[in-house]
Design a protein around this motif. Structure first.
Motif, PDB file in Angstrom:
ATOM      1  N   THR A   1      14.394   3.202   6.418  1.00 37.46           N
ATOM      2  CA  THR A   1      13.615   2.539   7.463  1.00 37.46           C
ATOM      3  C   THR A   1      12.129   2.525   7.133  1.00 37.46           C
ATOM      4  O   THR A   1      11.441   1.534   7.360  1.00 37.46           O
ATOM      5  CB  THR A   1      13.844   3.237   8.812  1.00 37.46           C
ATOM      6  OG1 THR A   1      15.244   3.210   9.098  1.00 37.46           O
ATOM      7  CG2 THR A   1      13.103   2.543   9.920  1.00 37.46           C
TER       8      THR A   1
ATOM      9  N   VAL B   1       9.065   0.616   3.434  1.00 37.87           N
ATOM     10  CA  VAL B   1       8.008  -0.385   3.293  1.00 37.87           C
ATOM     11  C   VAL B   1       6.626   0.246   3.490  1.00 37.87           C
ATOM     12  O   VAL B   1       5.638  -0.232   2.954  1.00 37.87           O
ATOM     13  CB  VAL B   1       8.230  -1.530   4.306  1.00 37.87           C
ATOM     14  CG1 VAL B   1       7.103  -2.532   4.277  1.00 37.87           C
ATOM     15  CG2 VAL B   1       9.531  -2.223   4.008  1.00 37.87           C
TER      16      VAL B   1
ATOM     17  N   GLN C   1       1.356  -7.562   4.285  1.00 32.21           N
ATOM     18  CA  GLN C   1       2.335  -8.409   4.957  1.00 32.21           C
ATOM     19  C   GLN C   1       1.819  -9.839   5.137  1.00 32.21           C
ATOM     20  O   GLN C   1       2.580 -10.802   4.999  1.00 32.21           O
ATOM     21  CB  GLN C   1       2.723  -7.803   6.300  1.00 32.21           C
ATOM     22  CG  GLN C   1       3.570  -6.568   6.128  1.00 32.21           C
ATOM     23  CD  GLN C   1       3.993  -5.947   7.439  1.00 32.21           C
ATOM     24  OE1 GLN C   1       3.554  -6.358   8.503  1.00 32.21           O
ATOM     25  NE2 GLN C   1       4.835  -4.942   7.352  1.00 32.21           N
TER      26      GLN C   1
ATOM     27  N   THR D   1      15.493  -1.948  -0.915  1.00 28.85           N
ATOM     28  CA  THR D   1      15.384  -2.037   0.542  1.00 28.85           C
ATOM     29  C   THR D   1      13.977  -2.436   0.949  1.00 28.85           C
ATOM     30  O   THR D   1      13.786  -3.291   1.825  1.00 28.85           O
ATOM     31  CB  THR D   1      15.763  -0.692   1.192  1.00 28.85           C
ATOM     32  OG1 THR D   1      17.104  -0.378   0.838  1.00 28.85           O
ATOM     33  CG2 THR D   1      15.631  -0.749   2.686  1.00 28.85           C
ATOM     34  N   ALA D   2      12.976  -1.820   0.327  1.00 23.73           N
ATOM     35  CA  ALA D   2      11.590  -2.187   0.622  1.00 23.73           C
ATOM     36  C   ALA D   2      11.323  -3.642   0.242  1.00 23.73           C
ATOM     37  O   ALA D   2      10.632  -4.363   0.968  1.00 23.73           O
ATOM     38  CB  ALA D   2      10.625  -1.259  -0.113  1.00 23.73           C
TER      39      ALA D   2
ATOM     40  N   ARG E   1      12.960  -5.817   2.877  1.00 22.46           N
ATOM     41  CA  ARG E   1      12.239  -5.741   4.147  1.00 22.46           C
ATOM     42  C   ARG E   1      10.943  -6.550   4.072  1.00 22.46           C
ATOM     43  O   ARG E   1      10.541  -7.170   5.047  1.00 22.46           O
ATOM     44  CB  ARG E   1      11.954  -4.306   4.535  1.00 22.46           C
ATOM     45  CG  ARG E   1      13.181  -3.594   5.043  1.00 22.46           C
ATOM     46  CD  ARG E   1      12.803  -2.240   5.588  1.00 22.46           C
ATOM     47  NE  ARG E   1      13.986  -1.510   5.950  1.00 22.46           N
ATOM     48  CZ  ARG E   1      14.445  -1.430   7.198  1.00 22.46           C
ATOM     49  NH1 ARG E   1      13.806  -2.017   8.173  1.00 22.46           N
ATOM     50  NH2 ARG E   1      15.528  -0.748   7.469  1.00 22.46           N
TER      51      ARG E   1
ATOM     52  N   GLY F   1      11.788 -10.150   4.449  1.00 21.31           N
ATOM     53  CA  GLY F   1      12.106 -10.523   5.822  1.00 21.31           C
ATOM     54  C   GLY F   1      10.875 -10.879   6.631  1.00 21.31           C
ATOM     55  O   GLY F   1      10.957 -11.534   7.659  1.00 21.31           O
ATOM     56  N   VAL F   2       9.696 -10.476   6.161  1.00 24.72           N
ATOM     57  CA  VAL F   2       8.438 -10.769   6.850  1.00 24.72           C
ATOM     58  C   VAL F   2       7.987 -12.196   6.581  1.00 24.72           C
ATOM     59  O   VAL F   2       7.282 -12.792   7.380  1.00 24.72           O
ATOM     60  CB  VAL F   2       7.352  -9.760   6.390  1.00 24.72           C
ATOM     61  CG1 VAL F   2       5.997 -10.133   6.935  1.00 24.72           C
ATOM     62  CG2 VAL F   2       7.731  -8.366   6.819  1.00 24.72           C
TER      63      VAL F   2
END
Length: 146
Positions: free
Chosen positions: A22, A25, A66, A125-126, A129, A132-133
């Motif tokens: 979780t 990132v 981001q 995973t990072a 993620r 996904g932004v």
């Protein structure tokens, strides 16, 4: 009692793995915040000034990263930003996985193998993620509506 210990170990390992995935990132912003906070503390701002500057630096790195990933159109810019975020996440994943496997695995060879697998998993995973932004490409939406 032994069964309770095994169940608690599995629950703890599962929780720590979930936590690492979780928060993967945020490894780069945390690194930047801690570095800036320690620098500020060592230059004489005190503990409160160091914490405040570290929090501002961590927030700035997270927001700028981001935004850069979301609004950059060239693939190489997105890949570079994602690599900056996924690299420290993979290192953190390696350290966390190695620490967890040292609790349960006596063989150092297996510890390293599982830690490398954990580093790759946390790094990807990072990366996902961060992906996904990203905002969708408006040209793709227009083409799909027609």
């Amino acid at each position: 009692m032994l069964v309770l210990n095994i169940v608690l170990l599995l629950v703890t390992v599962g929780f720590l793995c979930w936590l690492v995935f979780t928060l993967a990132v945020y490894a780069l912003p945390l690194l930047a915040g801690v570095t800036a906070g320690l620098w500020a503390y060592e230059t004489g701002t005190g503990a409160v000034g160091g914490v405040l500057l570290g929090a501002v630096a961590a927030g700035a790195v997270a927001i700028v990263g981001q935004l850069a990933f979301a609004f950059a159109r060239p693939f190489w810019v997105r890949a570079l930003v994602a690599a900056f975020f996924a690299g420290p996440a993979a290192i953190a994943g390696y350290a966390a996985t190695l620490g967890i496997t040292r609790l349960a695995t006596p063989s150092e060879t297996w510890q390293m193998a599982v830690a490398i697998i954990g580093a790759v998993a946390v790094g990807f995973t990072a990366l996902f993620r961060m992906a996904g932004v990203a905002l969708p490409d408006p040209r793709t939406e227009i083409a799909s509506e027609a």
